[in-house]
Design a protein around this motif. Structure first.
Motif, PDB file in Angstrom:
ATOM      1  N   LYS A 133       0.813  -1.219   0.000  1.00  0.00           N
ATOM      2  CA  LYS A 133       0.000   0.000   0.000  1.00  0.00           C
ATOM      3  C   LYS A 133       0.838   1.256   0.000  1.00  0.00           C
ATOM      4  O   LYS A 133       0.306   2.361  -0.137  1.00  0.00           O
ATOM      5  CB  LYS A 133      -0.890   0.015   1.239  1.00  0.00           C
ATOM      6  CG  LYS A 133      -2.033  -0.919   1.089  1.00  0.00           C
ATOM      7  CD  LYS A 133      -3.178  -0.455   1.919  1.00  0.00           C
ATOM      8  CE  LYS A 133      -4.394  -1.245   1.552  1.00  0.00           C
ATOM      9  NZ  LYS A 133      -5.384  -1.230   2.579  1.00  0.00           N
ATOM     10  N   ARG A 152      -3.726  14.653  -1.098  1.00  0.00           N
ATOM     11  CA  ARG A 152      -4.690  15.725  -0.907  1.00  0.00           C
ATOM     12  C   ARG A 152      -4.023  17.068  -1.186  1.00  0.00           C
ATOM     13  O   ARG A 152      -2.797  17.184  -1.133  1.00  0.00           O
ATOM     14  CB  ARG A 152      -5.236  15.700   0.525  1.00  0.00           C
ATOM     15  CG  ARG A 152      -6.059  14.455   0.788  1.00  0.00           C
ATOM     16  CD  ARG A 152      -6.197  14.151   2.252  1.00  0.00           C
ATOM     17  NE  ARG A 152      -4.932  13.801   2.861  1.00  0.00           N
ATOM     18  CZ  ARG A 152      -4.811  13.099   3.989  1.00  0.00           C
ATOM     19  NH1 ARG A 152      -5.890  12.679   4.607  1.00  0.00           N
ATOM     20  NH2 ARG A 152      -3.627  12.824   4.484  1.00  0.00           N
ATOM     21  N   ASP A 183      -7.274  15.025   9.258  1.00  0.00           N
ATOM     22  CA  ASP A 183      -8.120  14.030   9.889  1.00  0.00           C
ATOM     23  C   ASP A 183      -9.256  14.700  10.646  1.00  0.00           C
ATOM     24  O   ASP A 183      -9.051  15.645  11.404  1.00  0.00           O
ATOM     25  CB  ASP A 183      -7.273  13.174  10.844  1.00  0.00           C
ATOM     26  CG  ASP A 183      -8.091  12.097  11.515  1.00  0.00           C
ATOM     27  OD1 ASP A 183      -8.595  11.241  10.776  1.00  0.00           O
ATOM     28  OD2 ASP A 183      -8.234  12.135  12.741  1.00  0.00           O
ATOM     29  N   ASP A 217       0.522  -2.846   7.600  1.00  0.00           N
ATOM     30  CA  ASP A 217      -0.618  -3.621   8.081  1.00  0.00           C
ATOM     31  C   ASP A 217      -0.327  -5.117   8.079  1.00  0.00           C
ATOM     32  O   ASP A 217      -1.060  -5.914   7.508  1.00  0.00           O
ATOM     33  CB  ASP A 217      -1.845  -3.315   7.202  1.00  0.00           C
ATOM     34  CG  ASP A 217      -3.146  -3.697   7.889  1.00  0.00           C
ATOM     35  OD1 ASP A 217      -3.121  -3.871   9.112  1.00  0.00           O
ATOM     36  OD2 ASP A 217      -4.177  -3.823   7.192  1.00  0.00           O
ATOM     37  N   ARG A 232      -4.237  -6.532  17.625  1.00  0.00           N
ATOM     38  CA  ARG A 232      -3.749  -5.255  17.121  1.00  0.00           C
ATOM     39  C   ARG A 232      -3.063  -4.510  18.262  1.00  0.00           C
ATOM     40  O   ARG A 232      -3.504  -4.558  19.402  1.00  0.00           O
ATOM     41  CB  ARG A 232      -4.895  -4.449  16.540  1.00  0.00           C
ATOM     42  CG  ARG A 232      -5.422  -5.086  15.248  1.00  0.00           C
ATOM     43  CD  ARG A 232      -6.525  -4.306  14.587  1.00  0.00           C
ATOM     44  NE  ARG A 232      -6.940  -3.167  15.362  1.00  0.00           N
ATOM     45  CZ  ARG A 232      -6.554  -1.908  15.131  1.00  0.00           C
ATOM     46  NH1 ARG A 232      -5.787  -1.619  14.135  1.00  0.00           N
ATOM     47  NH2 ARG A 232      -6.985  -0.943  15.897  1.00  0.00           N
ATOM     48  N   ALA A 271      -5.506   8.643  16.435  1.00  0.00           N
ATOM     49  CA  ALA A 271      -6.197   7.838  15.423  1.00  0.00           C
ATOM     50  C   ALA A 271      -6.174   6.358  15.812  1.00  0.00           C
ATOM     51  O   ALA A 271      -7.185   5.666  15.687  1.00  0.00           O
ATOM     52  CB  ALA A 271      -5.550   8.031  14.063  1.00  0.00           C
ATOM     53  N   GLY A 327      -9.449   4.174  17.187  1.00  0.00           N
ATOM     54  CA  GLY A 327      -9.899   3.063  16.347  1.00  0.00           C
ATOM     55  C   GLY A 327     -10.210   1.800  17.131  1.00  0.00           C
ATOM     56  O   GLY A 327     -10.646   0.815  16.558  1.00  0.00           O
ATOM     57  N   THR A 366     -12.389  -0.546  19.263  1.00  0.00           N
ATOM     58  CA  THR A 366     -13.840  -0.635  19.445  1.00  0.00           C
ATOM     59  C   THR A 366     -14.158  -1.187  20.830  1.00  0.00           C
ATOM     60  O   THR A 366     -13.283  -1.640  21.550  1.00  0.00           O
ATOM     61  CB  THR A 366     -14.449  -1.568  18.386  1.00  0.00           C
ATOM     62  OG1 THR A 366     -13.715  -2.783  18.411  1.00  0.00           O
ATOM     63  CG2 THR A 366     -14.372  -0.954  17.017  1.00  0.00           C
TER      64      THR A 366
END
Ligand SMILES: Cc1cc2nc3c(=O)[nH]c(=O)nc-3n(C[C@H](O)[C@H](O)[C@H](O)COP(=O)(O)OP(=O)(O)OC[C@H]3O[C@@H](n4cnc5c(N)ncnc54)[C@H](O)[C@@H]3O)c2cc1C
Ligand code: SF4
Ligand code: SF4
Lengths: 264, 627, 395
Positions: free
Chosen positions: B351, B368, B403, B568, B574, B600, B604, B606
């Motif tokens: 990636k 961007r 962000d 990743d 994680r 971030a 992330g 949960t």
């Protein structure tokens, strides 16, 4: 197989900085996997196209032309001399007129077959042939067998370009020679007036058959169940399912119920 | 017979020297390095006694064990060797002292043995290391018995011969081990402390900046062990396989195929063909590789010694470096290998290709528009420095500005700076990415391009100092741009906020009773040694602060650095989940953060968990409450 | 709004007499219009044409005023609601893709564009290979049949188009800007030497515009002879049906195609890359019945996606992850089941035109993003959807 990849001086889509167009880097990847590849660029400077060296290209032939010259005659002359089996190009330029006509002009001048929108290439079973997989809308493909020589344009759905690597670029070489002087690029034969671009909203797609006046009227007045943001709180599962299917059909991603039956 | 023990010592030393020289021939395969020998030698005692001890002492048992066994071993051996002098060898008192030294060594050997038997901790390696206590014990007990007999005047008895034989087996075994066994660490370690590639580390200075790469070098980065400088090869040889790095490594904890200890051992094993097999914890969940037997072969690749997954799992958090008692620089090695993969073989993580290409083409990893960086501040009317030419504070926004979530933090920071009357401005569309990401992904060329462009841009404006909320940007601007001619005072926003509070320019309110735990960003705490300012701010707003099991310079990474989220690499868990688990254990209601990446990563996570709030957000909240 | 605006300039151009060195106009004659003087309007037929069929009370569709209804419109005696243009001033030709003989939405839009360009005096001609039904209904006044090629042979089709172009001499020839349409248009541009104005983004009777230079500029021009039309920029024709009279074409010479074999490989939603899939159905942490989810994706013919939580848990493959660190979608529709809508996830959905969300939490960000939101347990909705699709299929 002798392959030439046409490389252009593109502009980065956001910054406008001169870069090798992504599509051409993808074309390069397909080419390198297929056979002996060189790059060809016509223009005043080789710099942006020379990025291709960092994507694994060994030799870039730069046909030096004057600023504003039409690159096509230089490319055609060089390709006539080179007689590659396969010429690869991006389906559109990046940062210029972006009409996608250049590959067609080159193919026409060379008198070779042109095939558009390749996502995969493989040598054909018969010698002197090539298997081209073309991208069609929504993920469909078409597999063709093409007699060589041919010019093939590459679609964005082709494998992503390999990474640019500084060390790899150092190993590549740029040969600059004078290109055949074309006439100054023909001014766009269609007189256009330019202004800054403003994105415009796209039409909402609607399923076939819902374009009738009665339905448009209903939709405009909110008569139909699901126009605009719509929240169903604790519907029964069946109600929910119906609402979803109806919505999916209205926006045209799900074939109408009747069309699900094999055509009688 | 009084000469027997000294002679044994001399034979041992000779054998050890011969073995060390054989090994040194391999170190010399490495690239040349500039080493300040004189200062290094002079500093050796201090480096050993202060710097190494500081790290070793974190494990009290190991520290005591090492002091006793190593101290005993050295003293006993030196004393026994000195007995070659007739005046000493003839003294029974002297032999009593020698016996005492061997006695201490024997006690130490027992401590070494007790750690490994009946069961050794997982982080320690087995194999030859399991024999070490026996060799030590044999040498020490033999020496002890022999010296005692000599002290008692019982020369040339069979008992003395037996003692000397025992000592000889142990001692010669230890000396032999200098080339390939555990004792290598002693010789290599001492030399390594003299010839350390980052001498700045010992001068109580933080020497954490990556060294710039000469882009005209014949080969970019390290492909084989021979591409490392010789003193780095030496440093890898000093590894004692204590596994402290493995315990600290977040990737290892998450079950990703990385183990810094194993990595160093792979670098060592890649040097020669006859390295004994590795006997420590493996790379978790590693894919099979088929290491070539030939020495100095290519290190990275599915068909080489180290699978690329291992290389790309590293977050460059430096936890391993922080914990390593041998002062080994794992991150430098990893970045060196990455540079080779990325720049010579065009094999960054899948990636990363697009990201690196956008960094080259647009100066921004997401492709961007640079002008969109200030979009988060819509309505805040950020002053742009190009419109004014100068400002007291240049606010470096960083990638977090794009962000959505982090925009809230930056808005809070901007409001606080306004409230305090700080004269600040931003670069606006002239701010490019610092190149930190490109550099950590091994793309030094793109990094240098960005660094030069940023230095050039900053050079055009006058400002007192740079303030940033992004520790990665801070590290680049403060430490890594220096070689490109960028020398500024760079301040983290938490330090600025503390300063403003202490100067009375900000009046914090009180978030009474709010329990907060602070997560140290690696690039602020470990890389830059700043751990106090954020904690003080938390104290000043009346938060009841609790610490996680790992904090400060020994904190655990959120998993977001070094391009790891882009690579990743799959694992069992994680990294942010593990870190959040540690935060949950404290029972705190809020995890305070001070970095866009940590924000971030932790946001992330949960499930039911504490809120994630930046120090700036908490301070602003306290002021709003107090107002 | 009922009256068609006249474009005096276009009228003048239409009346210009060709091949004179000075411009001259035949303002009275209008030979091409088929009759002398100004076109007569017949308000009654016009009104009748606007009547919405099937409505109980008479209703009139004034919005889509069937422009052609202004002049020379004679209702065919047999089929009263079909508009017939007998002697058009000019032709606007379109070449729909019609893959497998079925018209796409983009094709319909092409007719809408052509109608706009044809205005009051022109007729829309469809150039199609093979039998396609319902061309009149979507706005074709004329249908010209191209020799159909057995296989995919764009060079042969382009040659046939070139001869049709010469024979019919349409004022405009429109293609959809699709892989096939765009390819034919460019081939034709080279064969005829006619300039092409590709990828039209905005179209009116007098001007067209397109984006160029990386969407930094918009180029505007008078409608060119050859154009390709972007998707979803013009509404389909929706006026009353048109005659669709067949127009003979001279037979073109057929050369040997350069492509010796072609086989279409239909898209398999299960394997289509997420980035190009048109319809994605995605599971989040709120989906526990993965088996039902897989069956639903298959029944809907949608490409399955997932949030990171499910990929991390190994319940869905990593390649199916939607979001910042997964795939960024271009789908028309995104159906999210039990996905909270974390910012990193929403980044991947930003390009989707329609979002449908099923979530138990009314305040989930995904619900906010959705055009249709169902606050309900995904485990109940999924089987209901499968059952509904199955019963439809059965009936
Ligand atoms: C650097 C970084 C990158 C990331 N990249 C991505 C990415 O690319 N893609 C991605 O998806 N995430 C990404 N994340 C993770 C992201 O932040 C979220 O954690 C993740 O998207 C949450 O997934 P979820 O919505 O499935 O799970 P949850 O947050 O657990 O949400 C589940 C939702 O389902 C609802 N629900 C529960 N039960 C039911 C039920 N029975 N029926 C219906 N609804 C129910 C709940 O109300 C809730 O809204 C990234 C995070 C970081 C830090
Ligand atoms: S830097 Fe961090 S992630 Fe990398 S090896 Fe060291 S401890 Fe592990
Ligand atoms: S690298 Fe350092 S911390 Fe890791 S095992 Fe070796 S000596 Fe111990």
């Amino acid at each position: 197989m002798k392959i030439v990849v046409l490389l252009s001086a593109g502009a980065h889509p956001v910054s406008s900085a001169p870069v090798l167009p992504r599509l051409e880097a993808q074309a390069l990847r397909l080419a390198l996997a297929l056979g002996e590849t060189t790059g060809l660029h016509a223009g005043p400077s080789a710099a942006p196209a020379a990025d291709a060296l960092g994507h694994g290209l060994g030799l870039l032939t730069h046909l030096a032309t004057r600023e504003g010259d039409d690159p096509i005659p230089a490319l055609v002359a060089a390709l006539k001399a080179e007689t590659p089996d396969l010429v690869l190009a991006g389906r559109r330029g990046q940062g210029g007129e972006e009409t996608g006509l250049a590959p067609y002009a080159v193919a026409a001048a060379l008198g070779v077959t042109i095939v558009a929108d390749a996502v995969a290439l493989a040598p054909g079973a018969a010698p002197g042939s090539l298997v081209v997989e073309q991208a069609l809308p929504k993920g469909a493909r078409r597999r063709l067998v093409v007699r060589l020589p041919a010019l093939v344009t590459v679609h964005p759905g082709a494998p992503a370009p390999g990474a640019y690597a500084y060390g790899v670029a150092r190993r590549g070489r740029v040969d600059t020679i004078w290109g055949v002087a074309g006439s100054a690029a023909e001014p766009n034969p269609i007189a256009v007036e330019e202004r800054p671009y403003r994105p415009r909203p796209k039409l909402m797609r609607s399923a076939p058959g819902t374009g009738s006046a009665a339905e448009r009227l209903a939709a405009a007045t909110g008569g139909m169940a699901s126009s605009g943001a719509n929240v169903l709180v604790q519907p029964t599962p069946d109600e929910a399912a119906r609402a979803i299917l109806e919505h999916l059909r209205r926006i045209g991603v799900l074939a109408p119920a009747v069309a699900n039956k094999p055509a009688a | 017979m009084t000469y027997a023990l000294p002679v044994l010592v001399f034979v041992m030393v000779a054998l050890a020297t011969a073995q060390a020289l054989r090994r040194a021939a391999w170190w010399r395969q490495g690239a040349a390095a500039e080493v300040a020998w004189g200062p290094g030698l002079l500093a050796l005692p201090r480096r050993y006694l202060v710097d190494v001890h500081h790290v070793v002492a974190r494990d009290a048992y190991a520290s005591r064990m090492h002091a006793v066994v190593a101290g005993g071993l050295i003293v006993a051996t030196v004393l026994a060797g000195l007995a070659i002098l007739p005046s000493l060898g003839g003294s029974r008192l002297y032999w009593a002292i020698v016996a005492l030294a061997f006695g201490v060594t024997a006690a130490g050997s027992l401590l070494v043995g007790a750690r490994r038997y009946p069961a050794k901790p997982r982080r320690l390696s087995g194999g030859r290391f399991q024999i070490l206590p026996f060799l030590l014990l044999a040498y020490a007990l033999g020496g002890l018995a022999g010296a005692l007999l000599l002290a008692l005047g019982a020369a040339s008895t069979p008992a003395l011969i037996a003692a000397l034989a025992l000592s000889g087996v142990g001692g010669l075994g230890l000396a032999y081990e200098v080339r390939r066994g555990p004792m290598r660490h002693a010789v290599a370690g001492a030399l390594h402390l003299v010839a350390h590639p980052r001498p700045g580390r010992f001068r109580s200075r933080l020497d954490t900046a990556l060294a710039p790469l000469d882009l005209d070098a014949a080969r970019l980065g390290a492909e084989t062990p021979a591409d490392f400088t010789w003193n780095r090869l030496l440093s890898y040889d000093s590894c004692i396989q204590c596994g402290r790095c493995e315990t600290a490594c977040p990737a290892f904890a998450a079950g990703q195929p990385l183990n810094p200890k194993r990595l160093i051992q792979d670098l060592v094993a890649g040097m020669t063909a006859d390295e004994p097999p590795y006997a420590g914890s493996p790379y978790p969940n590693a894919r099979e590789v088929d290491p070539p037997a030939a020495p100095l072969a290519r290190l990275i690749g599915p068909d080489a010694r180290i699978h690329p997954d291992t290389l790309w799992a590293c977050t460059t958090c430096r936890a391993c470096v922080e914990e390593c008692p041998m002062m080994i620089e794992h991150v430098d090695a990893i970045v060196s290998l990455r540079r080779n993969e990325t720049m010579e073989f065009a094999r960054p993580p899948e990636k990363a290709a697009d990201i690196l290409s956008d960094l080259r083409g647009a100066g921004e990893p997401g492709g961007r528009a640079l002008s969109a960086r200030t979009d988060f501040a819509a309505g805040l009317d950020l002053p742009v420095i190009s419109a004014r030419g100068e400002a007291d504070v240049l606010l470096w926004l960083g990638e977090g500005a794009y962000d959505l979530r982090y925009g809230r933090t930056l808005r809070a920071l901007v409001r606080l700076m306004r409230d305090a009357g700080v004269d600040f401005a931003v670069l606006g569309a002239e701010e490019r990415d610092t190149g930190d990401l490109a550099r950590r992904l091994g793309d030094e060329a793109t990094y240098q391009q960005l660094a030069r462009a940023n230095v050039e841009t900053l050079g055009r404006y006058r400002f007192g100092r740079i303030v940033t909320a992004d520790p990665h940007a801070l590290h680049a601007l403060r430490n890594e741009y220096r070689v490109f001619g960028g020398e500024w005072t760079v301040v983290h926003h938490t330090a600025l906020l503390l300063e403003l509070i202490e100067a009375g320019r900000l009046k914090p309110g009180v978030l009474g009773g709010l329990s907060v735990t602070y997560h140290d960003p690696c690039y602020l705490g470990r890389y830059n040694g700043e751990t106090e300012a954020p904690r003080k701010v938390l104290d000043l707003i009346g938060a009841s602060r609790v610490e996680m099991a790992r904090s400060g310079r020994r904190s655990m990474c959120c998993g977001g650095g070094g391009g790891a989220p882009i690579s990743d690499v799959a694992g069992d868990r994680r990294i942010p989940d593990i870190r959040m688990g540690q935060a949950i254990e404290t029972g705190a209601a809020v995890v305070a953060v001070a970095c866009p990446t940590c924000t971030a990563m932790l946001e992330g996570v949960t499930g039911v968990r504490p809120d994630v709030k930046d120090i700036a957000e908490l301070l602003l909240a306290s002021m709003e409450l107090g107002a | 709004m009922t009256r068609v605006r006249r474009d005096p300039r276009a009228d003048r151009r239409a009346a210009q007499i060709a091949s004179l060195d000075r411009p001259r106009f035949d303002l009275a004659g209008r030979a091409a219009d088929g009759g002398p003087g100004r076109p007569r309007r017949n308000p009654r037929t016009e009104f009748a044409a606007l009547r919405v069929t099937g409505a109980a009370r008479p209703r009139f569709d004034r919005q889509h005023r069937g422009e052609g209804a202004v002049a020379q419109v004679v209702s065919a005696a047999s089929t009263p609601n079909v508009i017939v243009v007998d002697a058009p001033a000019f032709l606007v030709a379109v070449v729909p893709d019609a893959p497998g003989g079925r018209l796409t939405q983009h094709d319909r839009q092409l007719f809408g564009a052509a109608r706009t360009l044809a205005g009051a005096h022109g007729a829309v001609a469809a150039l199609v290979a093979g039998e396609i039904e319902g061309l009149g209904a979507i706005g074709a006044d004329r249908v010209a049949a191209l020799a159909s090629t057995q296989n995919y042979a764009p060079d042969v089709t382009a040659a046939a188009l070139a001869s049709a172009f010469a024979a019919l001499s349409p004022r405009h020839l429109l293609f959809p800007e699709t892989p096939d349409g765009g390819d034919l248009a460019r081939r034709l541009a080279l064969l005829t030497g006619e300039p092409l104005f590709p990828d039209v983004e905005q179209l009116s009777a007098t001007s067209v515009s397109r984006a160029a230079r990386g969407k930094r500029v918009a180029q505007r021009a008078a409608p060119a002879r050859l154009m390709t039309l972007g998707a979803d920029v013009v509404a389909p024709y929706s006026g009353p049906a048109r005659e669709g009279r067949s127009e003979p074409l001279p037979t073109a010479e057929v050369s040997a195609p350069a492509i010796t074999d072609a086989r279409r490989i239909p898209a398999d939603p299960a394997t289509t890359p997420l980035t190009v899939a048109d319809f994605v159905v995605s599971a989040g942490n709120g989906v526990t019945d993965i088996e039902a989810f897989r069956r639903l994706a298959e029944a809907l013919g949608a490409t399955p996606g997932a949030s990171r939580v499910l990929c991390d848990a190994g319940l869905m493959p990593r390649a199916s992850q939607v979001g910042a660190s997964g795939s960024v979608l271009t789908a028309t529709c995104y159906l999210a089941l039990g996905v909270a809508g974390a910012p990193q996830h929403l980044q991947g959905v930003a390009g989707c035109e329609h979002v449908v969300a099923v979530n138990t939490d009314l305040h989930a960000a995904m619900i906010e993003r959705a055009g249709l939101a169902i606050v309900q347990d995904a485990q109940l909705v999924m089987p209901a959807l499968i059952a509904a699709l199955e019963s439809e299929r059965a009936s």
